[in-house]
Design an enzyme around this catalytic site. Structure first.
Site, PDB file in Angstrom:
ATOM      1  N   ASP A 381       0.924  -1.322  -0.108  1.00 23.97           N
ATOM      2  CA  ASP A 381      -0.070  -0.035   0.082  1.00 23.97           C
ATOM      3  C   ASP A 381       0.967   1.300   0.087  1.00 23.97           C
ATOM      4  O   ASP A 381       1.964   1.202   0.624  1.00 23.97           O
ATOM      5  CB  ASP A 381      -0.837  -0.104   1.439  1.00 23.97           C
ATOM      6  CG  ASP A 381      -1.895   1.294   1.356  1.00 23.97           C
ATOM      7  OD1 ASP A 381      -2.604   1.441   0.368  1.00 23.97           O
ATOM      8  OD2 ASP A 381      -1.681   2.136   2.410  1.00 23.97           O
ATOM      9  N   LYS A 382       0.475   2.222  -0.796  1.00 26.67           N
ATOM     10  CA  LYS A 382       1.494   3.341  -0.869  1.00 26.67           C
ATOM     11  C   LYS A 382       1.227   4.471   0.570  1.00 26.67           C
ATOM     12  O   LYS A 382       2.464   4.330   1.199  1.00 26.67           O
ATOM     13  CB  LYS A 382       0.892   4.394  -1.997  1.00 26.67           C
ATOM     14  CG  LYS A 382       2.094   5.648  -2.358  1.00 26.67           C
ATOM     15  CD  LYS A 382       1.567   6.355  -3.265  1.00 26.67           C
ATOM     16  CE  LYS A 382       0.508   7.539  -3.114  1.00 26.67           C
ATOM     17  NZ  LYS A 382       0.848   8.601  -2.030  1.00 26.67           N
ATOM     18  N   THR A 532      -2.746   1.753  -4.469  1.00 29.46           N
ATOM     19  CA  THR A 532      -3.354   3.071  -3.910  1.00 29.46           C
ATOM     20  C   THR A 532      -4.550   3.788  -4.553  1.00 29.46           C
ATOM     21  O   THR A 532      -4.973   3.516  -5.575  1.00 29.46           O
ATOM     22  CB  THR A 532      -2.000   4.134  -4.241  1.00 29.46           C
ATOM     23  OG1 THR A 532      -2.465   5.440  -3.576  1.00 29.46           O
ATOM     24  CG2 THR A 532      -1.850   4.528  -5.491  1.00 29.46           C
ATOM     25  N   GLY A 533      -5.252   4.690  -3.765  1.00 30.14           N
ATOM     26  CA  GLY A 533      -6.482   5.042  -4.242  1.00 30.14           C
ATOM     27  C   GLY A 533      -6.022   6.612  -4.981  1.00 30.14           C
ATOM     28  O   GLY A 533      -6.904   7.166  -5.439  1.00 30.14           O
ATOM     29  N   ASP A 583      -6.637  -1.580   5.151  1.00 27.63           N
ATOM     30  CA  ASP A 583      -6.244  -2.569   4.367  1.00 27.63           C
ATOM     31  C   ASP A 583      -6.461  -3.865   4.608  1.00 27.63           C
ATOM     32  O   ASP A 583      -6.121  -5.026   4.201  1.00 27.63           O
ATOM     33  CB  ASP A 583      -4.743  -2.520   4.049  1.00 27.63           C
ATOM     34  CG  ASP A 583      -4.230  -1.133   3.742  1.00 27.63           C
ATOM     35  OD1 ASP A 583      -5.021  -0.443   2.602  1.00 27.63           O
ATOM     36  OD2 ASP A 583      -3.130  -0.403   4.146  1.00 27.63           O
TER      37      ASP A 583
END
Length: 694
Positions: A381-382, A532-533, A583
């Site tokens: 995840d970023k 990532t979003g 997450d």
């Protein structure tokens, strides 16, 4: 505050199931291999029990061996004789059998009752046959001498089990070490003074004073004081971490240089330390596939040994050698004791779990650690994982070339704002020195802020503000602004006297360790992906800078688990690395779920492994430990099983036609040697370096 007392008594935690955390769902492979489904051959045992029995048995074994006629013949000496000297070996040997052999006999009885034959039953059979043969020899029924072999066998077995229990205890000792991190007392701030109280009496909302060199008694937030905190005992990071007012601190860490006041936010079972204890306890209770395999091998070895012993008896009786039938049968049962097999896996697991905990890698599910060696891609995840989740000033442009003045003016205007971008600008200016002072601060919702500096009104804002005031970006830094926008950076403008005099870009700060983590994973043959979003241009910029293989951008939190599933459908084994909160579904879906930087929320149900620090290089350590631990397990299993395959026929007398027979004493020595080899091989695992090099 009984909760605090409970987590300061780790022995119970190590052997019992903790409420609320007994069956943390990992989403995969929770099967009958759980510890509660398998009988524990060492239930009720302790290292001290085996140690005491070993030393006493060893003392009694020495005269038994010394008075043995066989040993006297081998070494060419004659033991002194005195009235009753012929009873030294039978009496002392019987004491050794009853006292030293009782743990194995009880274990054998338990395995018979539970219908789960294994190592204890084999040992029990071997020493029982040896004792009966020795006793009947003393009564004159056979011309055999077994007392010294019996004594030596039991003593060697006690030593081996003492070693095994010590190894298991080393991992459980991690709980005691964690509990010892908490101080006994805390200084609670009361009015203008402080009072010393037991840590167990602290409550959420209390303020405590932590002096230089003192341990922080509870999780909380620093109210006043700047301090360097040693978090190595929790996170595995060797360098002290700078903390300032507003930063969170964890119970058990050490304030190294200054005094600070901390507002207590978690006590007892809600602290990070207690959460880590729960994870260590769960790791000890969980079982690995390799351990299940070893247990099955021990069961099969029991049947093989019994069948081999039966065949041995029949064959030697058939050729008219009743004495050899007894000797060979004892040798078969002795050498078939799967002690090396029983030690092969627990010792590796104990060492690897302890090493992981000391390096800030908290293994909640051992199966997750084993699966990590087969992972094809690590999906990070970023935000908050590869990046810090907070902005920094990444670029400055100015109309007159004075970038420092632009930053100074912007920081002065933003100094009273609570916006994250404002805090990033102020932090950058403070690094350069003293800021100017602004007055008459005014916030313009959705557009920006403005304030008065030295009699001039200065505004700082984004595109909405310059559109409202019908301003245009000066040509001198148009190219810089366009480049920033392509990277997905937030751009703020400084407006003085109706003109844009400067611009600043702010980006989510990439962790300095992230690039090294990606490079090291690539060297290990693992692909790296990022999810990532954020907008694709933002994600691509970060991915390009770090050398990421695949970037998954504009993914909603609720869709992350489906992206993991897509990678799995492509035939990939996926490790998901995230913060363990947003997450959670993706962590559960992945083959290996890794929560990074858990801080004060370490009891994450969805992750199989938790990294106590924010350093993504810890993922590399997990991969290395998984590969090295699996290699050691295979090496030990191959040696232990292969040793028995070759040794049982030799003990049965299969090579007697060539003049080679294996005495029971030699069988005991070889069995012991096998155990020592397995133990030494497992210890080499300690040479593995898991801690990231700063």
């Amino acid at each position: 505050m009984n909760q605090v007392k409970e987590h300061r008594e780790p022995r119970d935690a190590a052997t019992s199931t903790l409420p609320g955390h007994a069956h943390g769902h990992h989403g995969r492979d929770h099967d009958a291999s759980g510890a509660h489904d398998v009988h524990d051959k060492h239930e009720g045992h302790s290292p001290g029990m085996f140690r005491d029995r070993f030393w006493l048995s060893l003392l009694l074994t020495l005269p038994v061996v010394y008075f043995s006629k066989m040993i006297q013949e081998w070494f060419g000496y004659t033991a002194p004789t005195f009235p009753g000297s012929e009873w030294v070996a039978p009496i002392l040997g019987s004491v050794i059998f009853v006292y030293g052999g009782s743990p194995f006999l009880k274990g054998a009885a338990q395995e018979i009752r539970s219908r789960q034959p294994g190592m204890m039953l084999l040992i029990g059979m071997a020493i029982t046959v040896a004792f009966v043969a020795s006793a009947t020899t003393t009564l004159g029924w056979f011309d055999l001498e077994f007392w010294w072999e019996l004594a030596a066998l039991i003593t060697i077995m006690l030593l081996g089990h003492w070693m095994e229990m010590r190894a298991i205890g080393q991992a459980r000792g991690a709980l005691s070490a964690l509990a010892d991190l908490l101080p006994d007392d805390a200084e609670r701030v009361v009015g203008d003074g402080v009072e010393t109280i037991p840590v167990g009496q602290l409550e959420v909302g209390d303020t405590v004073l932590v002096r230089p060199g003192g341990r922080i008694p509870a999780d909380g937030e620093i109210l006043s004081g700047d301090v360097e905190v040693d978090e190595s005992m929790v996170t595995g990071e060797s360098q002290p971490v700078s903390k300032a007012p507003g930063d969170r601190v964890v119970a058990g860490t050490v304030a190294t240089d200054n005094s600070v006041r901390v507002r207590v936010e978690a006590v007892g079972e809600n602290t990070a330390l207690a959460g880590i204890q729960r994870l260590v306890a769960q790791a000890q209770e969980s079982r690995s596939r390799a351990q299940v395999l070893a247990d099955r091998a021990a069961a099969w070895l029991f049947y093989i040994a019994v069948a081999s012993a039966a065949v041995t008896v029949v064959v030697w009786l058939f050729v008219g050698r009743a004495d050899e039938a007894v000797v060979r049968t004892v040798a078969v049962l002795v050498i078939a004791c799967p002690h090396a097999l029983g030690l092969a896996i627990p010792l590796v697991i104990s060492i690897s779990t302890g090493m992981a905990a000391r390096n800030g890698i908290l293994v909640k599910d051992r199966l997750a650690l084993e699966r990590m060696r087969n992972v094809d891609v690590v999906l990070f995840d970023k935000t908050g994982t590869l990046t810090k989740g907070s902005h920094r000033v990444s670029g400055i442009a100015s109309l007159d070339g004075d970038d420092a003045r632009v930053l100074d003016m912007a920081a002065a205007v933003e100094s009273d704002s609570e916006h994250p971008l404002a805090r990033a600008i102020v932090a950058a200016a403070r690094e350069n020195g003293k800021m100017r002072t602004a007055t008459e601060f005014k916030s313009m919702s959705g557009r920006g802020v403005e304030a008065l500096i030295e009699g001039e009104r200065i505004a700082v804002g984004g595109p909405a503000l310059i559109r409202e005031r019908d301003l245009s970006v000066p040509d001198q830094f148009t190219s810089s602004v366009e480049e920033w926008k392509k990277r997905g950076a937030a751009v703020l403008y400084v407006i003085e006297g109706g003109l844009i005099t400067g611009a600043l870009s702010l980006e989510d700060e990439i962790r300095p360790e992230s690039r090294e983590a990606v490079e090291q994973l690539h060297r290990l043959g693992v692909d790296v992906a990022m999810i990532t979003g954020d907008a694709r241009q933002v994600a691509e910029a970060v991915g390009s800078e770090l050398g990421i293989d695949q970037v998954l951008a504009e993914v909603l939190p609720e869709d992350k688990h489906s992206k993991v599933e897509e990678l799995q459908k492509q035939g990939m084994k996926v490790a998901m690395v995230g913060d363990g909160v947003n997450d959670a579904p993706a962590l559960a879906q992945a083959d290996v779920g890794i929560a990074i930087g858990a801080g004060t929320d370490v009891a994450i149900e969805s992750a199989g492994i938790v990294l106590a620090s924010d350093d993504p290089r810890g993922v590399v350590g997990i991969r290395k430990l998984s590969e090295a631990g699996y290699r050691k397990m295979l090496q030990n299993l191959a040696w232990a099983a292969g040793y028995n395959v070759l040794a049982i026929p030799a003990a049965a007398g299969a090579f007697a036609w060539a003049g080679f027979v294996l005495p029971p004493a030699a069988a005991a020595v070889l069995m012991s040697a096998s155990t020592v080899i397995v133990a030494i091989n497992a210890q080499f695992l300690r040479r593995l370096e898991l801690r990231p090099v700063a």
